[in-house]
Design a protein around this motif. Structure first.
Motif, PDB file in Angstrom:
ATOM      1  N   ASP A  97      45.552  50.901  46.107  1.00 11.48           N
ATOM      2  CA  ASP A  97      45.154  50.800  44.696  1.00 11.48           C
ATOM      3  C   ASP A  97      45.454  49.369  44.281  1.00 11.48           C
ATOM      4  O   ASP A  97      46.614  48.982  44.162  1.00 11.48           O
ATOM      5  CB  ASP A  97      46.012  51.827  43.930  1.00 11.48           C
ATOM      6  N   SER A 144      42.240  46.335  40.061  1.00 16.19           N
ATOM      7  CA  SER A 144      42.236  47.228  38.895  1.00 16.19           C
ATOM      8  C   SER A 144      42.248  46.574  37.516  1.00 16.19           C
ATOM      9  O   SER A 144      43.103  46.886  36.680  1.00 16.19           O
ATOM     10  CB  SER A 144      43.424  48.202  38.996  1.00 16.19           C
ATOM     11  N   PRO A 145      41.304  45.660  37.253  1.00 20.50           N
ATOM     12  CA  PRO A 145      41.269  45.066  35.909  1.00 20.50           C
ATOM     13  C   PRO A 145      40.692  46.061  34.899  1.00 20.50           C
ATOM     14  O   PRO A 145      40.111  47.073  35.292  1.00 20.50           O
ATOM     15  CB  PRO A 145      40.304  43.891  36.091  1.00 20.50           C
ATOM     16  N   ASN A 146      40.866  45.747  33.629  1.00 18.50           N
ATOM     17  CA  ASN A 146      40.252  46.597  32.619  1.00 18.50           C
ATOM     18  C   ASN A 146      38.854  46.079  32.305  1.00 18.50           C
ATOM     19  O   ASN A 146      38.617  44.880  32.260  1.00 18.50           O
ATOM     20  CB  ASN A 146      41.116  46.627  31.356  1.00 18.50           C
ATOM     21  N   HIS A 200      41.115  50.675  40.803  1.00 18.25           N
ATOM     22  CA  HIS A 200      41.340  51.629  39.711  1.00 18.25           C
ATOM     23  C   HIS A 200      41.071  50.943  38.367  1.00 18.25           C
ATOM     24  O   HIS A 200      41.987  50.725  37.568  1.00 18.25           O
ATOM     25  CB  HIS A 200      42.791  52.115  39.809  1.00 18.25           C
ATOM     26  N   GLY A 240      40.195  49.950  34.667  1.00 19.77           N
ATOM     27  CA  GLY A 240      40.424  50.626  33.381  1.00 19.77           C
ATOM     28  C   GLY A 240      39.091  50.770  32.671  1.00 19.77           C
ATOM     29  O   GLY A 240      38.672  49.895  31.932  1.00 19.77           O
ATOM     30  N   GLU A 278      39.197  54.766  36.261  1.00 19.89           N
ATOM     31  CA  GLU A 278      39.845  55.929  35.642  1.00 19.89           C
ATOM     32  C   GLU A 278      38.838  57.048  35.387  1.00 19.89           C
ATOM     33  O   GLU A 278      39.158  58.228  35.494  1.00 19.89           O
ATOM     34  CB  GLU A 278      40.510  55.492  34.343  1.00 19.89           C
ATOM     35  N   TYR A 291      45.838  57.588  30.195  1.00 20.80           N
ATOM     36  CA  TYR A 291      46.055  56.854  31.452  1.00 20.80           C
ATOM     37  C   TYR A 291      46.864  57.729  32.423  1.00 20.80           C
ATOM     38  O   TYR A 291      46.553  57.834  33.608  1.00 20.80           O
ATOM     39  CB  TYR A 291      46.812  55.581  31.078  1.00 20.80           C
ATOM     40  N   ASP A 339      46.027  59.313  36.183  1.00 25.74           N
ATOM     41  CA  ASP A 339      46.794  58.970  37.383  1.00 25.74           C
ATOM     42  C   ASP A 339      47.292  60.215  38.126  1.00 25.74           C
ATOM     43  O   ASP A 339      47.407  60.195  39.356  1.00 25.74           O
ATOM     44  CB  ASP A 339      47.960  58.028  37.032  1.00 25.74           C
ATOM     45  N   TYR A 341      50.343  51.276  45.839  1.00 24.66           N
ATOM     46  CA  TYR A 341      49.908  50.748  44.537  1.00 24.66           C
ATOM     47  C   TYR A 341      50.371  49.307  44.405  1.00 24.66           C
ATOM     48  O   TYR A 341      51.567  49.042  44.490  1.00 24.66           O
ATOM     49  CB  TYR A 341      50.560  51.529  43.398  1.00 24.66           C
ATOM     50  N   ILE A 343      50.776  47.159  41.653  1.00 26.15           N
ATOM     51  CA  ILE A 343      50.787  47.091  40.183  1.00 26.15           C
ATOM     52  C   ILE A 343      52.062  46.350  39.777  1.00 26.15           C
ATOM     53  O   ILE A 343      53.093  46.480  40.446  1.00 26.15           O
ATOM     54  CB  ILE A 343      50.814  48.492  39.540  1.00 26.15           C
ATOM     55  N   GLN A 357      55.254  48.584  35.388  1.00 25.21           N
ATOM     56  CA  GLN A 357      54.776  49.969  35.414  1.00 25.21           C
ATOM     57  C   GLN A 357      55.540  50.833  36.425  1.00 25.21           C
ATOM     58  O   GLN A 357      55.113  51.932  36.753  1.00 25.21           O
ATOM     59  CB  GLN A 357      53.272  50.001  35.728  1.00 25.21           C
TER      60      GLN A 357
END
Ligand code: ARG
Length: 579
Positions: A120, A123-125, A160, A162, A260, A315, A319, A337, A339, A343
């Motif tokens: 994972d 994973s930007p939004n 992943h 957002g 997501e 969120y 997950d 992950y 991240i 988090q």
């Protein structure tokens, strides 16, 4: 080829003759810290002797007597009170080198049977341009993925993104309110401005915020108008992000985008199931899971909301579903992950819920945390005006600076070569700088250190590589004219050091895989380049008069070049043959 595992097999075999294994013992077999201690040393005999009530010197001597390293080591020393130093036999090293050289994957092990690792990362939004905050997860995650694949794992890249939640409600409500025509092209930076307006309106206008929240619920329930707008936003963002991935030589593509939203259809079932299992409760209209193993500020079990009063999911709900999907559908052996460390607590809670619910089946969960990118002032790296730094801007700057540096060294370089080289050097340098730092700590972004020919940098290694390639190019004729004699002679201390270092490549790769620490591979490649430079400055290669030695040295160089190229490739960094 792995010196460590060869030695450790033999050492443990010998030890089991002497004492009754297994007990809770372990020896540390590792490359020697000083050359007088040989090539590898064994520590920990003292602890074992203590457990068996023996003298450590006596046990070390017995171990060495029993240890069969015939043909592998030419000398084994015992040092009081119980250290063992192993001096590897140059003939054995040279045979191993030839073995490695003749293998297309440098004789590195592969895992059988193929297991699936889900990574994972990035994973930007959606609806925002990628910025410096995404650089760590994207670059380190991608290096990890490459290493896993090289070792033979089946890797599922899971970007992943957002692409779900309140912010889309806001954005959709805003775009509806200004009656935007989505058939007309809008750019990501325009979208980002709309998002900012939407956010402001959401905070100030209760009527708008209600509409935005309704949009989230409409979206999550599959309302076609909302979905259409949303689809456009996602597509637009992902196409923009893809440009960044391509420029950065990141292996992610559009098919790896598992945002997501992917798990949306699973959410009602999950909430129902968590309620049924007695894990989730209704609390002031929302659905909450209280975790005994996590305490809130008042020392009470921490509550994790999985569904809001208005029915919207979060969120966290996503997950939890995502773990179930990865374990049950993707059959993951491991989920990693990438991240940031903020988090960590959140992830642990989600894992704990998924475990309690029985969604995790024989699956290893790892969080490879990382710190922040800081500016020279020690604060989060931002523009002068305090805005986040976009990745496009950062990459353009890297290439611009690399260009200047190259032009300084080679004013007459052709435009075509300059374009290629500044890309390889500029992007490579940014990536390498990121990868060469221990990921768990913050680092300071400093252009002077990033683009330097000195020290542990991409340029240093890329340059060393070009020097080797130029010797190899000249030497090509040697191989054509003479019969190919497969022998590497380790006549000097430097050659032997190079040999041992080259044969440690597999050990390093396995370590980096185990720990998710590409900086260890960076140090390895840097040290290899330093050993090469020292050797190259001290001894003739192409001009060596003794033919056998000349061929041997060219073979050694050839292996160094292959190792450097393979190593940089695993880090996602390109090489060029000349600079
Ligand atoms: N999009 C998130 C963020 O920008 C990161 C997602 C990380 N992956 C995950 N499974 N939660 O913070």
């Amino acid at each position: 080829m792995n010196i460590h595992s060869v030695l450790s097999d033999r050492v443990y075999q010998a030890l089991s003759f002497l004492v009754n294994l297994p007990i809770n013992v372990s020896l540390k077999i590792h490359p020697s810290t000083k050359s007088e201690y040989g090539d590898y040393q064994i520590d920990g005999v003292m602890d074992i002797a203590k457990k068996f009530g023996m003298s450590s010197l006596c046990l070390a001597r017995k171990l060495v007597d029993t240890l069969d390293l015939n043909g592998i080591a030419y000398k084994i020393d015992v040092i009081s009170p119980g250290f063992i130093n192993i001096f590897l036999d140059p003939n054995w090293l040279s045979q191993c080198l030839i073995c490695v050289l003749s293998s297309s994957r440098l004789n590195i092990v592969t895992v059988i049977p193929k297991k699936t690792i889900v990574v994972d990362y990035s994973s930007p939004n959606i609806a925002k341009e990628m910025h410096v905050g995404h650089i760590r997860s994207t670059i380190i995650g991608d290096a990890f993925v490459r290493i896993c694949e090289f070792l033979g794992y089946h890797v599922v890249r899971s970007n992943h993104v957002g692409d779900w939640g309140t912010q889309f409600g806001m954005l959709i409500a805003y775009l509806e309110s200004i009656k935007i025509d989505l058939n007309k092209k809008i750019t990501l930076s325009q979208l980002e401005i709309f998002y900012r307006f939407a956010r402001r309106k959401y905070d100030q206008d209760p009527y708008f915020s209600k509409r935005a929240r309704d949009c989230v619920v409409r979206l999550q329930n599959g309302d076609s108008r909302c979905l259409k707008i949303w689809n456009n936003l996602v597509k637009l963002s992902m196409l923009e992000n893809q440009k960044i991935y391509d420029r950065l030589n990141i292996t992610l593509n559009l098919t790896h985008s598992m945002g997501e939203s992917t798990y949306n259809s699973m959410l009602p079932e999950i909430v129902k199931d968590l309620k049924k299992k007695g894990l989730a409760l209704e609390n002031k209209g929302a659905i909450v899971i209280f975790l005994d193993n996590f305490k809130n500020k008042r020392g009470k079990p921490m509550g994790v909301i999985i569904q809001k009063k208005d029915g919207a999911y979060l969120y966290s709900s996503t997950d939890i579903a995502c773990i179930k999907y990865r374990c049950e559908i993707l059959n993951a052996y491991k989920i990693v992950y990438y991240i940031d460390s903020r988090q960590h607590q959140y992830l642990k809670q989600i894992w704990s819920i998924a475990q309690k619910a029985g969604y995790v089946h024989n699956c290893i969960l790892e969080h490879h945390t990382f710190g922040m990118v800081l500016g020279k002032n020690g604060k989060p790296f931002k523009t002068r005006s305090g805005a986040t730094i976009k990745l496009t801007v950062l990459l353009n700057e890297a290439i611009k600076r690399a260009r200047k540096l190259i032009l300084n060294k080679k004013p007459n370089i052709s435009k075509k070569k300059l374009d290629i080289l500044s890309e390889v050097v500029g992007i490579g340098s940014i990536k390498y700088f990121e990868l060469s730092k221990n990921r768990i700590i913050n680092y300071i972004f400093d252009w002077d250190q990033i683009l330097s020919f000195h020290g542990n940098t991409a340029l240093y290694i890329q340059y060393a590589y070009t020097r080797i390639m130029s010797v190899l190019k000249k030497s090509y004729k040697i191989f054509k004219q003479h019969s190919f004699k497969n022998k590497i002679k380790l006549t000097t201390k430097n050659e032997k050091q190079l040999a041992v270092h080259l044969l440690q490549f597999e050990e390093v790769i396995l370590f980096v895989y185990q720990n998710g620490t590409p900086h260890v591979l960076c140090s390895y490649l840097y040290n290899l380049s330093v050993l090469f430079s020292v050797f190259y400055e001290k001894f003739p290669i192409f001009y060596e008069e003794n033919e056998e030695l000349r061929i041997s040295r060219v073979l050694l160089l050839s292996l160094i070049s292959k190792t450097l190229k393979q190593g940089l490739n695993l880090l996602g960094i390109k090489t060029v043959n000349e600079m």
